[in-house]
Write a protein that holds these residues in place. Structure first.
Motif, PDB file in Angstrom:
ATOM      1  N   GLU A 170     -13.848  33.814   9.816  1.00  0.00           N
ATOM      2  CA  GLU A 170     -14.671  33.547  10.744  1.00  0.00           C
ATOM      3  C   GLU A 170     -15.140  32.607  10.889  1.00  0.00           C
ATOM      4  O   GLU A 170     -15.201  31.971  11.830  1.00  0.00           O
ATOM      5  N   VAL A 171     -15.116  31.531   9.456  1.00  0.00           N
ATOM      6  CA  VAL A 171     -15.812  30.290   9.545  1.00  0.00           C
ATOM      7  C   VAL A 171     -14.563  29.482  10.526  1.00  0.00           C
ATOM      8  O   VAL A 171     -15.133  28.227  11.217  1.00  0.00           O
ATOM      9  N   ALA A 172     -12.871  29.400   9.674  1.00  0.00           N
ATOM     10  CA  ALA A 172     -11.880  28.872   9.554  1.00  0.00           C
ATOM     11  C   ALA A 172     -12.176  28.829  11.292  1.00  0.00           C
ATOM     12  O   ALA A 172     -11.804  27.961  12.211  1.00  0.00           O
ATOM     13  N   ARG A 173     -12.368  29.883  12.136  1.00  0.00           N
ATOM     14  CA  ARG A 173     -12.020  29.879  13.486  1.00  0.00           C
ATOM     15  C   ARG A 173     -13.433  29.298  14.114  1.00  0.00           C
ATOM     16  O   ARG A 173     -13.316  28.929  15.186  1.00  0.00           O
ATOM     17  N   ARG A 174     -14.405  29.644  13.435  1.00  0.00           N
ATOM     18  CA  ARG A 174     -15.310  29.008  14.398  1.00  0.00           C
ATOM     19  C   ARG A 174     -15.172  26.943  14.472  1.00  0.00           C
ATOM     20  O   ARG A 174     -15.812  26.526  15.572  1.00  0.00           O
TER      21      ARG A 174
ATOM     22  N   THR B 200     -15.770  17.350   8.637  1.00  0.00           N
ATOM     23  CA  THR B 200     -15.592  15.854   9.931  1.00  0.00           C
ATOM     24  C   THR B 200     -17.134  16.603   9.976  1.00  0.00           C
ATOM     25  O   THR B 200     -18.112  17.153   9.888  1.00  0.00           O
ATOM     26  N   LEU B 201     -18.315  15.422   9.805  1.00  0.00           N
ATOM     27  CA  LEU B 201     -19.755  15.157  10.394  1.00  0.00           C
ATOM     28  C   LEU B 201     -19.892  15.824  11.026  1.00  0.00           C
ATOM     29  O   LEU B 201     -20.522  17.372  11.012  1.00  0.00           O
ATOM     30  N   SER B 202     -18.635  16.323  12.518  1.00  0.00           N
ATOM     31  CA  SER B 202     -18.879  17.537  13.199  1.00  0.00           C
ATOM     32  C   SER B 202     -19.086  19.120  12.742  1.00  0.00           C
ATOM     33  O   SER B 202     -19.575  20.031  13.096  1.00  0.00           O
TER      34      SER B 202
ATOM     35  N   LEU C 236     -21.489  23.978  10.443  1.00  0.00           N
ATOM     36  CA  LEU C 236     -21.773  24.687   9.272  1.00  0.00           C
ATOM     37  C   LEU C 236     -22.477  24.894   9.233  1.00  0.00           C
ATOM     38  O   LEU C 236     -23.576  25.970   8.795  1.00  0.00           O
ATOM     39  N   LYS C 237     -23.709  23.515   8.916  1.00  0.00           N
ATOM     40  CA  LYS C 237     -25.658  23.998   8.807  1.00  0.00           C
ATOM     41  C   LYS C 237     -25.927  25.012  10.302  1.00  0.00           C
ATOM     42  O   LYS C 237     -27.072  26.242   9.200  1.00  0.00           O
TER      43      LYS C 237
END
Length: 74
Positions: free
Chosen positions: A24-28, A47-49, A54-55
């Motif tokens: 799910e994290v990878a997808r997001r 990357t910053l983005s 993630l934050k």
């Protein structure tokens, strides 16, 4: 450094604590599971983005540096 181990342990632990799956994290983040795994291992950098996403996704209230602290121990 051996790249087969997770170096961003606090980040991985936060995902586990919240029950957020790596897929799910990878997808997001708009990347493959493999790419996320490489980033968690420290093979490639976030990357910053990606860090900002993630934050928000992981509701990080502590400084970002804390979650992205690298663990390079044995």
């Amino acid at each position: 450094m051996e790249n087969s181990k997770i170096v961003y342990r606090k980040l991985a632990a936060r995902m586990a604590l919240l029950g957020v799956k790596k897929t799910e994290v990878a997808r997001r983040l708009g990347m493959s599971y493999s790419s996320l795994h490489n980033k968690l291992r420290g093979t490639t950098e976030f990357t910053l983005s990606e860090v900002l996403t993630l934050k928000d996704l992981l509701c990080l209230s502590t400084p970002i540096e804390d979650a992205f602290e690298k663990y390079e121990g044995a």
